[in-house]
Design a protein around this motif. Structure first.
Motif, PDB file in Angstrom:
ATOM      1  N   THR A  10      -4.972   6.671  -1.745  1.00 42.16           N
ATOM      2  CA  THR A  10      -4.312   5.499  -1.175  1.00 42.16           C
ATOM      3  C   THR A  10      -4.618   4.303  -2.053  1.00 42.16           C
ATOM      4  O   THR A  10      -5.769   4.101  -2.432  1.00 42.16           O
ATOM      5  CB  THR A  10      -4.826   5.219   0.249  1.00 42.16           C
ATOM      6  OG1 THR A  10      -4.584   6.347   1.061  1.00 42.16           O
ATOM      7  CG2 THR A  10      -4.112   4.018   0.849  1.00 42.16           C
TER       8      THR A  10
ATOM      9  N   PRO B 293      -5.953  18.516   1.425  1.00 41.66           N
ATOM     10  CA  PRO B 293      -5.579  18.312   0.017  1.00 41.66           C
ATOM     11  C   PRO B 293      -6.059  16.961  -0.486  1.00 41.66           C
ATOM     12  O   PRO B 293      -6.258  16.036   0.300  1.00 41.66           O
ATOM     13  CB  PRO B 293      -4.052  18.375   0.049  1.00 41.66           C
ATOM     14  CG  PRO B 293      -3.667  18.080   1.446  1.00 41.66           C
ATOM     15  CD  PRO B 293      -4.792  18.535   2.321  1.00 41.66           C
TER      16      PRO B 293
ATOM     17  N   GLY C  65       0.558  18.151  -3.253  1.00 41.54           N
ATOM     18  CA  GLY C  65       1.430  19.136  -2.627  1.00 41.54           C
ATOM     19  C   GLY C  65       2.582  18.496  -1.881  1.00 41.54           C
ATOM     20  O   GLY C  65       3.553  19.164  -1.545  1.00 41.54           O
ATOM     21  N   ILE C  66       2.463  17.186  -1.569  1.00 38.82           N
ATOM     22  CA  ILE C  66       3.546  16.470  -0.891  1.00 38.82           C
ATOM     23  C   ILE C  66       4.178  15.469  -1.858  1.00 38.82           C
ATOM     24  O   ILE C  66       5.380  15.492  -2.092  1.00 38.82           O
ATOM     25  CB  ILE C  66       3.031  15.712   0.346  1.00 38.82           C
ATOM     26  CG1 ILE C  66       2.328  16.661   1.312  1.00 38.82           C
ATOM     27  CG2 ILE C  66       4.174  14.983   1.041  1.00 38.82           C
ATOM     28  CD1 ILE C  66       3.233  17.542   2.114  1.00 38.82           C
ATOM     29  N   HIS C  67       3.356  14.613  -2.415  1.00 37.08           N
ATOM     30  CA  HIS C  67       3.869  13.537  -3.266  1.00 37.08           C
ATOM     31  C   HIS C  67       3.644  13.799  -4.747  1.00 37.08           C
ATOM     32  O   HIS C  67       4.146  13.072  -5.591  1.00 37.08           O
ATOM     33  CB  HIS C  67       3.230  12.208  -2.893  1.00 37.08           C
ATOM     34  CG  HIS C  67       3.401  11.867  -1.449  1.00 37.08           C
ATOM     35  ND1 HIS C  67       2.438  12.118  -0.523  1.00 37.08           N
ATOM     36  CD2 HIS C  67       4.445  11.329  -0.772  1.00 37.08           C
ATOM     37  CE1 HIS C  67       2.869  11.730   0.679  1.00 37.08           C
ATOM     38  NE2 HIS C  67       4.084  11.254   0.548  1.00 37.08           N
ATOM     39  N   PHE C  68       2.836  14.756  -5.056  1.00 40.41           N
ATOM     40  CA  PHE C  68       2.726  15.195  -6.447  1.00 40.41           C
ATOM     41  C   PHE C  68       2.378  16.680  -6.449  1.00 40.41           C
ATOM     42  O   PHE C  68       1.954  17.230  -5.424  1.00 40.41           O
ATOM     43  CB  PHE C  68       1.711  14.357  -7.243  1.00 40.41           C
ATOM     44  CG  PHE C  68       0.302  14.373  -6.723  1.00 40.41           C
ATOM     45  CD1 PHE C  68      -0.633  15.278  -7.224  1.00 40.41           C
ATOM     46  CD2 PHE C  68      -0.103  13.486  -5.740  1.00 40.41           C
ATOM     47  CE1 PHE C  68      -1.936  15.282  -6.754  1.00 40.41           C
ATOM     48  CE2 PHE C  68      -1.416  13.482  -5.267  1.00 40.41           C
ATOM     49  CZ  PHE C  68      -2.335  14.390  -5.777  1.00 40.41           C
ATOM     50  N   LEU C  69       2.616  17.309  -7.593  1.00 38.69           N
ATOM     51  CA  LEU C  69       2.358  18.735  -7.704  1.00 38.69           C
ATOM     52  C   LEU C  69       0.864  18.937  -7.987  1.00 38.69           C
ATOM     53  O   LEU C  69       0.268  18.203  -8.769  1.00 38.69           O
ATOM     54  CB  LEU C  69       3.202  19.331  -8.826  1.00 38.69           C
ATOM     55  CG  LEU C  69       4.723  19.110  -8.657  1.00 38.69           C
ATOM     56  CD1 LEU C  69       5.481  19.470  -9.931  1.00 38.69           C
ATOM     57  CD2 LEU C  69       5.249  19.927  -7.486  1.00 38.69           C
TER      58      LEU C  69
ATOM     59  N   VAL D 226       3.860   3.250  -8.497  1.00 38.65           N
ATOM     60  CA  VAL D 226       4.729   3.138  -7.323  1.00 38.65           C
ATOM     61  C   VAL D 226       4.381   1.873  -6.546  1.00 38.65           C
ATOM     62  O   VAL D 226       5.250   1.234  -5.943  1.00 38.65           O
ATOM     63  CB  VAL D 226       4.668   4.388  -6.405  1.00 38.65           C
ATOM     64  CG1 VAL D 226       5.114   5.623  -7.160  1.00 38.65           C
ATOM     65  CG2 VAL D 226       3.310   4.600  -5.789  1.00 38.65           C
TER      66      VAL D 226
ATOM     67  N   VAL E  96       0.848  -1.192   0.000  1.00 41.32           N
ATOM     68  CA  VAL E  96       0.000   0.000   0.000  1.00 41.32           C
ATOM     69  C   VAL E  96       0.886   1.246   0.000  1.00 41.32           C
ATOM     70  O   VAL E  96       1.924   1.293   0.657  1.00 41.32           O
ATOM     71  CB  VAL E  96      -0.970  -0.014   1.214  1.00 41.32           C
ATOM     72  CG1 VAL E  96      -0.242  -0.159   2.523  1.00 41.32           C
ATOM     73  CG2 VAL E  96      -1.863   1.216   1.240  1.00 41.32           C
ATOM     74  N   ASP E  97       0.507   2.228  -0.809  1.00 46.43           N
ATOM     75  CA  ASP E  97       1.194   3.513  -0.845  1.00 46.43           C
ATOM     76  C   ASP E  97       0.164   4.615  -0.964  1.00 46.43           C
ATOM     77  O   ASP E  97      -0.836   4.465  -1.662  1.00 46.43           O
ATOM     78  CB  ASP E  97       2.161   3.595  -2.030  1.00 46.43           C
ATOM     79  CG  ASP E  97       3.574   3.190  -1.646  1.00 46.43           C
ATOM     80  OD1 ASP E  97       4.119   3.773  -0.691  1.00 46.43           O
ATOM     81  OD2 ASP E  97       4.133   2.293  -2.300  1.00 46.43           O
ATOM     82  N   ALA E  98       0.435   5.708  -0.295  1.00 47.17           N
ATOM     83  CA  ALA E  98      -0.478   6.850  -0.312  1.00 47.17           C
ATOM     84  C   ALA E  98       0.211   8.059  -0.937  1.00 47.17           C
ATOM     85  O   ALA E  98       1.439   8.185  -0.875  1.00 47.17           O
ATOM     86  CB  ALA E  98      -0.927   7.183   1.108  1.00 47.17           C
ATOM     87  N   MET E  99      -0.564   8.931  -1.549  1.00 45.22           N
ATOM     88  CA  MET E  99      -0.041  10.164  -2.135  1.00 45.22           C
ATOM     89  C   MET E  99      -0.958  11.330  -1.762  1.00 45.22           C
ATOM     90  O   MET E  99      -2.177  11.210  -1.829  1.00 45.22           O
ATOM     91  CB  MET E  99       0.029  10.047  -3.671  1.00 45.22           C
ATOM     92  CG  MET E  99       1.143   9.119  -4.155  1.00 45.22           C
ATOM     93  SD  MET E  99       1.162   8.800  -5.974  1.00 45.22           S
ATOM     94  CE  MET E  99       0.795  10.404  -6.642  1.00 45.22           C
ATOM     95  N   VAL E 100      -0.342  12.444  -1.383  1.00 42.15           N
ATOM     96  CA  VAL E 100      -1.086  13.637  -1.005  1.00 42.15           C
ATOM     97  C   VAL E 100      -0.654  14.780  -1.931  1.00 42.15           C
ATOM     98  O   VAL E 100       0.536  14.986  -2.144  1.00 42.15           O
ATOM     99  CB  VAL E 100      -0.802  14.009   0.469  1.00 42.15           C
ATOM    100  CG1 VAL E 100      -1.469  15.322   0.832  1.00 42.15           C
ATOM    101  CG2 VAL E 100      -1.254  12.899   1.404  1.00 42.15           C
TER     102      VAL E 100
END
Lengths: 343, 343
Positions: free
Chosen positions: B145, B141, B63-67, B82, B57-61
């Protein structure tokens, strides 16, 4: 993942990501050999021969799905239990879970320790373990996602779409306590005795996933359709009706209520829509043939989670409204809302 | 789940939750019978006999993990890839995924349509499907997940913890492009030819999970330890070293670079730490016995994803620093950072 377009200010109050995992989360994976101590990229698991895996995922955001000042342990247990309730609705036995935690700059080590303690308590209660996850930082509210794994005998998972014309509708436990409990937490119903306030708060904070009942219902071979009541009784019965291509009738007066809910409703009849549509019940909602009712009621009594008959499936051709809610006299009630929607 | 302590203003620009799922996400589950068309509480899956399930499992937010202004389709594909990269690192074959999307009041239907289109494209590319998920609203934001499922032959999943003294360290593809690509997206390296800018941007946006290589490496029986490079080459080699109880030496000059990265490094040698620690590479990092190197290099060439020898495992007793990075002359480099940490 790696590159951070924006770093978070102030997030250093927490131990670093790897320390956090090692200190608080790795111990939760102790019973799960496939979790590899949370030191790897992924975990492994194989269901026993003759079983399917059942997977479900639910997310919670502070301020939306829980109150920001809710105790961390209770947030953890609710996160776990709403997912276990989905497994219960399939008749599944829980195995473990993967979890993503997005902490904020305000999240401190005490909060994480309390959160982990809540998970540990429920792991013992349900015989499950943490299998993997991801721990990130967010500039938004604290957010949690949990993927729960369970197993059912191959091809036997109960579904929403099996309701048949002529079926009766049953529900477990009592309905409306969770929605009323949230109002108690918001300082409503101040005249209610403390014990009843506490009961309703607990019903909001700490769902009781009906796992034993769900597994027994699956084993009984009597259930045509099942789901858990999370978005509200009327709305969720509508989900069963839509998935099954049938209509449904819910008899409001037959809906089982706790003493606390019944007392509040007697004083304020306008609470009925909230009770029937508020959600956060985490009871099991099912349909079965009329001649199965006696056996089902006996099964619920044996498990210690009573089942109640609350309606029927009159036929096909649902019409405009899949669920009709009627009162004692058969008069249709017009509820303002048909169930919670996330947006 | 149901009761919302706070409702979101303005979130009505999106279709309702159930419409959103039906319109954009249910079609992505078409190839997965166990997903039940995303109309149920959970999904079912059973790995074929002789296989373990692998979960990551991977999470992305935002502004943090992508523009925040990254194209929606590219965010979707990175989120998926990923996770697929984690499966590749186990030698697993991907099966499907569960996904939680937390949309904001600003998320519009176009964004969701683009996001779903990106997922659809990669589902075709990797032969996988959507199995389940949860769609919620967040005041923070946009957050995503993803839990990916793959399969490996029973008990054969490759792990980080098998590196042995005397092993050589190998890495696939080229290192540093993702971290340099993020700088290009932030309008650095303006003198770089457009084709090279585009190449580096693509390497940041669109990881190439090394699934075929990972499966071939597992089948070769030659690999002692493996993981994917997501947090930075030095940091991730440190993870292998720590998990294996060994130290590691990385020869900076042996690290494979793309033409674009090599050109930038020639002009600005101070980019070396970024290349070696920046992360977002999604290459495979592995150790094996020295006498396996020829076979491994041949295997990489056959698959079309070259492997390069970049270091060795000198012995036990890692000392203070698990990974020592040395230059052409054997002199130790002092890199400021040992890899990305989420906080």
């Amino acid at each position: 993942m790696a590159q951070a377009p924006g770093k978070l200010p102030g997030a250093s109050e927490l131990p670093g990501e790897f320390d956090l995992i090692a200190r608080y989360f790795a111990p939760l994976s102790a019973g799960m050999p496939g979790a590899l101590g949370l030191t790897d990229d992924a975990c492994t698991y194989a269901p026993p021969p003759g079983y399917d895996l059942v997977l479900t995922v639910d997310a919670m955001v502070a301020g939306i799905h829980f109150l920001p000042d809710d105790p961390a342990a209770s947030v953890a247990r609710k996160l776990l239990r709403v997912n276990l309730s989905d497994l219960a609705a399939k008749g599944a036995m829980p195995v473990g879970y993967l979890m993503t935690t997005a902490f904020t700059a305000e999240t401190d080590a005490d909060w994480v320790a309390g959160f982990a303690a809540g998970l540990a308590a429920d792991q013992r209660e349900y015989g499950i373990g943490l299998m993997g996850g991801d721990t990130i930082a967010t500039p938004g509210p604290l957010s949690l996602t949990l993927t729960a794994l369970g197993i059912v005998p191959t091809g036997r998972a109960l579904r929403r779409n099996g309701a048949r014309p002529g079926d009766v509708v049953l529900v477990s436990g009592t309905i409306g306590d969770g929605a009323l409990g949230l109002k108690v937490l918001r300082h409503e119903f101040l005249d209610l005795p403390p014990a009843e306030r506490r009961f309703l708060e607990d019903r909001y904070h700490l769902p009781q996933p009906r796992l034993r009942l769900g597994q027994a219902l699956l084993a009984s071979n009597l259930v045509h359709a099942m789901m858990d009541v999370s978005d509200g009784l009327v709305g969720d019965l509508g989900h069963i009706a839509e998935a099954s291509g049938v209509g449904a009738i819910l008899e409001a007066a037959a809906v089982p209520l706790s003493a606390a809910a019944a007392g509040l409703l007697a004083d304020a009849p306008d609470l009925l829509p909230l009770i029937l549509t508020g959600g956060d019940d985490y009871e099991l909602l099912l349909t079965a043939a009329p001649d199965a009712v006696n056996d089902l009621l006996a099964l619920g009594a044996e498990i210690g989670t009573p089942l109640s008959v609350v309606g029927c499936i009159p036929g096909h051709a649902a019409g405009e409204r899949p669920v009709r809610v009627i009162d004692r006299d058969g008069v249709e009630l017009n509820l303002a809302t048909g169930g919670y929607r996330h947006f």
